[in-house]
Scaffold this active site. Structure first.
Site, PDB file in Angstrom:
ATOM      1  N   ARG A 133      50.207  34.792  42.185  1.00 19.45           N
ATOM      2  CA  ARG A 133      50.838  34.061  41.089  1.00 19.45           C
ATOM      3  C   ARG A 133      50.460  34.676  39.745  1.00 19.45           C
ATOM      4  O   ARG A 133      49.390  35.252  39.589  1.00 19.45           O
ATOM      5  CB  ARG A 133      50.377  32.603  41.083  1.00 19.45           C
TER       6      ARG A 133
ATOM      7  N   ARG B  14      31.454  35.091  39.286  1.00 21.51           N
ATOM      8  CA  ARG B  14      32.315  34.291  38.411  1.00 21.51           C
ATOM      9  C   ARG B  14      32.411  32.888  38.984  1.00 21.51           C
ATOM     10  O   ARG B  14      32.804  32.711  40.136  1.00 21.51           O
ATOM     11  CB  ARG B  14      33.712  34.913  38.338  1.00 21.51           C
TER      12      ARG B  14
ATOM     13  N   GLU C 151      33.297  33.036  42.756  1.00 19.63           N
ATOM     14  CA  GLU C 151      33.895  34.310  43.153  1.00 19.63           C
ATOM     15  C   GLU C 151      32.838  35.407  43.112  1.00 19.63           C
ATOM     16  O   GLU C 151      32.475  35.868  42.032  1.00 19.63           O
ATOM     17  CB  GLU C 151      35.028  34.638  42.176  1.00 19.63           C
TER      18      GLU C 151
HETATM   19 MG   LIG Z   1      40.753  31.097  41.957  1.00 23.47          MG
END
Ligand SMILES: [Mg+2]
Ligand SMILES: Nc1ncnc2c1ncn2[C@@H]1O[C@H](COP(=O)(O)OP(=O)(O)O)[C@@H](O)[C@H]1O
Length: 297
Positions: free
Chosen positions: A212, A248, A265
């Site tokens: 996206r 992150r 992340e």
């Molecule tokens: Mg994400």
């Protein structure tokens, strides 16, 4: 004879053009005199033992090939140094790690896991999000209104029938206005923050197969956001915050506005250096340091 501590920045052939951090990072390392190459993780010609440090960056196509990817991680780990550490990559590529964070007391988005063969039960009152346990870039991730329970369950069954485990979460609507706050750490220290706008549109049904569009802007994390992000980092098994070259924490506002972890992340985060002056150099300097620290011959 001493060999130079060269660095591989690892991507995938289909992702090179999508990774806006990659070329500037390569240039920043070259500018520091670091011998650096950009390499696809599945390049059969790559000789990983020839690098002093292998830095995972935009390997986003592993989502459909997780076992192959983790075998590659183990191979690289057996011949040289990989960042983040192999055990961290293994833990972090399956979003079930959210359950570990919650168990460690980190404020985390409430998450239910369903494995193939298991029973899908969506809460009927809330908007829900259905996503695979292994995903990136919001692939196969959808949001369903409270009246769309059967669509949400059909989405989950489609993933389960394909042999994929599924996460079901309440949709945290605070993200609609506030967006996500991403808190970026380098070697355990705050590097920068940014805002990511909401991604999921209500009621669009199963989209599948797409990365996206992301709406990114600068943001300085608040005190409470920093506390939650640091707590998440400290809860990572098998590595201390300083052992993580990059990390992150993506936070969204909970029902009372308090920050909760949506994602931690540690595998292949986009870092969006362009939105944070100085951050590219900080990352390049840390890579140089990690490469030098792992250089023993
Ligand atoms: Mg994400
Ligand atoms: N429970 C949720 N509440 C609100 N937004 C969500 C939720 N889960 C996912 N999203 C939206 O979908 C995007 C992708 O989901 P995420 O869990 O971050 O997985 P990934 O980035 O690995 O695909 C998020 O950036 C966020 O905009």
């Amino acid at each position: 004879m001493a060999r130079s501590p060269s660095v591989a920045l690892v991507t995938a052939s289909s992702c090179r053009n999508l990774d806006e951090d990659l070329a500037p990072l390569e240039a920043a390392l070259l500018g520091r005199g670091v011998d650096v190459a950009v390499v696809d993780w599945d390049d059969p010609a790559a000789s990983w033992s020839g690098y002093g440090l292998v830095v995972v960056r935009s390997t986003w196509d592993y989502v459909d090939r997780l076992e192959e990817f983790l075998s590659w991680v183990d191979h690289v780990d057996s011949v040289t140094r990989i960042a983040n550490p192999a055990a961290v990559l293994r833990w972090n590529t399956d979003k079930r790690y959210l359950l570990d964070l919650a168990a460690a007391g980190v404020p985390t988005i409430p998450t239910t896991v369903v494995d193939p063969g298991g029973e899908v039960r969506c809460p009927s009152t809330n908007e829900v999000v259905v996503k695979p346990v292994v995903s990136a870039g919001a692939r196969d991730t959808e949001r369903y209104a409270s009246g769309q329970r059967s669509e949400a369950e059909a989405h989950a069954h489609r993933l389960l029938d394909a042999g994929r485990s599924v996460l079901i979460q309440p949709y945290f609507e605070g993200v609609d206005e506030a967006g996500e706050t991403a808190v970026m750490f380098v070697a355990g220290e705050l590097s920068h923050g940014f805002r990511k706008g909401p991604i999921l549109r209500p009621g669009t049904g199963f989209v599948g197969g797409l990365y996206r569009e992301e709406d990114i802007g600068p943001r300085r994390p608040s005190g409470p956001e920093m506390e939650v992000a640091r707590g998440a980092l400290a809860a990572v098994p098998a590595a201390g915050p300083r052992d993580l070259l990059y990390a992150r924490a993506d936070l969204v506002p909970g029902p009372g506005g308090e920050p909760v972890v949506l994602e931690l992340e540690l595998t292949e985060p986009s870092l969006f250096h362009a939105h944070a002056p100085g951050s590219l150099d900080r990352f390049a300097a840390a890579i140089e340091r990690f490469a030098a620290a792992g250089h023993s011959s």
